[in-house]
Design an enzyme around this catalytic site. Structure first.
Site, PDB file in Angstrom:
ATOM      1  N   ASP A 117       0.856  -1.183   0.000  1.00  0.00           N
ATOM      2  CA  ASP A 117       0.000   0.000   0.000  1.00  0.00           C
ATOM      3  C   ASP A 117       0.889   1.228   0.000  1.00  0.00           C
ATOM      4  OD1 ASP A 117      -2.664   1.352   0.344  1.00  0.00           O
ATOM      5  OD2 ASP A 117      -1.708   2.039   2.194  1.00  0.00           O
ATOM      6  N   ASP A 136      -3.063   1.654   7.170  1.00  0.00           N
ATOM      7  CA  ASP A 136      -2.239   1.273   6.020  1.00  0.00           C
ATOM      8  C   ASP A 136      -1.929  -0.221   6.016  1.00  0.00           C
ATOM      9  OD1 ASP A 136      -2.229   3.932   5.247  1.00  0.00           O
ATOM     10  OD2 ASP A 136      -0.414   4.388   6.384  1.00  0.00           O
ATOM     11  N   GLU A 183      -2.017  -1.466  -5.758  1.00  0.00           N
ATOM     12  CA  GLU A 183      -3.308  -0.858  -6.085  1.00  0.00           C
ATOM     13  C   GLU A 183      -3.198  -0.100  -7.393  1.00  0.00           C
ATOM     14  OE1 GLU A 183      -6.834   1.733  -3.830  1.00  0.00           O
ATOM     15  OE2 GLU A 183      -4.815   1.601  -2.989  1.00  0.00           O
TER      16      GLU A 183
END
Length: 398
Positions: free
Chosen positions: A189, A355, A274
């Protein structure tokens, strides 16, 4: 991976003599001129609903050289001029395939200064590189060796805004082979407080390279703004100082990202990230500078081509997947979770770091997609809000 070796570009700095610098500067100018002339001719033909290809522009180049106005094109090597026509053809091919926008004209001040030489226009012997129209080899700083027994197929010479000279040699690298398989998988992330947060719980600090030099950069930019506009010597010096600070920031950022991506690829078989639209995110005036400094898009690009080289897999989870609001323990989706909330407690009594929880959810979604074999196009609407994109390995140059 096939038996074909990966083609890899090895970039080095070099220090030209005054004569070499003048010759290369002339070549850059001629390359830019030919590109713009060919683009103008193709644009005019397009307005007449006609198509012009590379062979036709190559014939135009021969005719241009015979005119008195453009006779100076004969003073430089013809190979970089032909190569820029091939680059223009590639740009139009990508445009017609709707991958990029319509090609733009090259600017003398803003466009990249570069020239590409094929094997017929350079000599590489005994570790010395000599370009066409030059009698002496370039003083290259060989910071790392080329692959043993391999000769470059093309050589690209460039000069950046900080007036540094570079030469890039493209050759096959037999040392790039798939790494031994490992069962490790990790979710990544990206963020601003921490550059990367891994599903293992590890957090990698954001070095904030631009912020470290922001004071020096602002001072240099104010000094540049006070100089009279034009091509004066003082303005050139001030602009060069600004460019050197930007180059220092970019070099450190690139070095950091290379080290991080190499580590991730070596340690993990599957890496889940992502699918962020950085281009749209930088439209936020408040966060644009911080997002640009984090260089998320560059991180992804480096990660993908290294994974392709070394037999790893990169999976990009759809940007609409609610990785932060979904409990990685019980799967309950929170209705609201403002960005200011960095830790939160789920109804199942599990306390999450925002996170780390997002990285764990990305990993779970990516592994699910890898197991069931999702398509390569993002799915915007799926039951439960979960979707992902699986990226197949593909070879590319650095």
């Amino acid at each position: 991976m096939t038996t074909n070796h990966v083609k890899r570009a090895f970039k080095y700095r070099f220090h030209p003599t005054h004569a070499q610098a003048a010759e290369l500067s002339r070549t850059f100018g001629c390359v830019r001129k030919v590109y713009n002339l060919a683009l103008a001719a193709r644009t005019e033909a397009w307005a007449r609903q006609e198509r012009v290809n590379y062979n036709q522009t190559s014939g135009m180049l021969t005719a241009w050289k015979k005119t008195g106005e453009l006779a100076y094109l004969n003073d430089v090597s013809s190979v970089p001029l032909q190569q820029t026509l091939r680059h223009l053809q590639a740009a139009f091919t990508n445009f017609f395939a709707r991958r990029v926008k319509y090609p733009r004209f090259k600017s003398r001040k803003k466009s990249r200064k570069s020239a590409e030489y094929t094997s017929s226009a350079f000599r590489f012997r005994d570790g010395k590189l000599t370009l066409a129209k030059m009698t002496e080899p370039l003083a290259v700083v060989w910071s790392r060796p080329l692959p043993e027994g391999m000769a470059p197929s093309t050589v690209t010479v460039s000069q950046d805004a900080a007036a540094r000279w570079f030469v890039s040699l493209l050759c096959e690298d037999p040392s790039v082979q798939p790494l031994p398989a490992t069962g490790q998988a990790v979710g990544v992330d990206v963020g601003l407080d921490h550059l990367l947060t891994l599903s293992t719980g590890e957090k990698i600090a954001n070095p904030r390279h631009e912020r470290r030099d922001r004071t020096r950069l602002a001072k240099a930019q104010r000094n540049l703004a006070r100089k009279a506009r034009g091509d004066g010597a003082n303005r050139r010096k001030a602009r060069l100082k600004v460019a050197k600070i930007h180059a220092r920031i970019a070099d450190r950022r690139r070095d950091t990202l290379h080290k991080l991506t190499t580590r991730l690829v070596r340690e993990n078989q599957t890496i889940v990230i992502e699918d962020l639209t950085v281009r749209n995110m930088v439209k936020n005036r408040t966060l644009a500078r911080a997002i640009s400094d984090a260089a998320w898009a560059q991180f992804r690009g480096l990660l993908e081509y290294k994974a392709a080289w070394y037999g790893r897999e990169v999976i990009a989870v759809d940007r609409f997947f609610p990785s932060s609001k979904l409990c990685s323990h019980c799967g309950i989706l929170q209705e609201k979770l403002p960005l200011s909330v960095r830790t939160w407690t789920c109804d199942c009594a599990t306390t999450h770091d925002r996170d780390v929880n997002a990285a764990k959810n990305l990993l779970a979604a990516g592994l699910a997609v890898s197991a069931c074999g999702a398509g390569v196009r993002p799915q915007r609407r799926t039951p439960g809000g979960q979707s992902a994109t699986k990226h197949e390995p593909s070879q590319r140059e650095p």
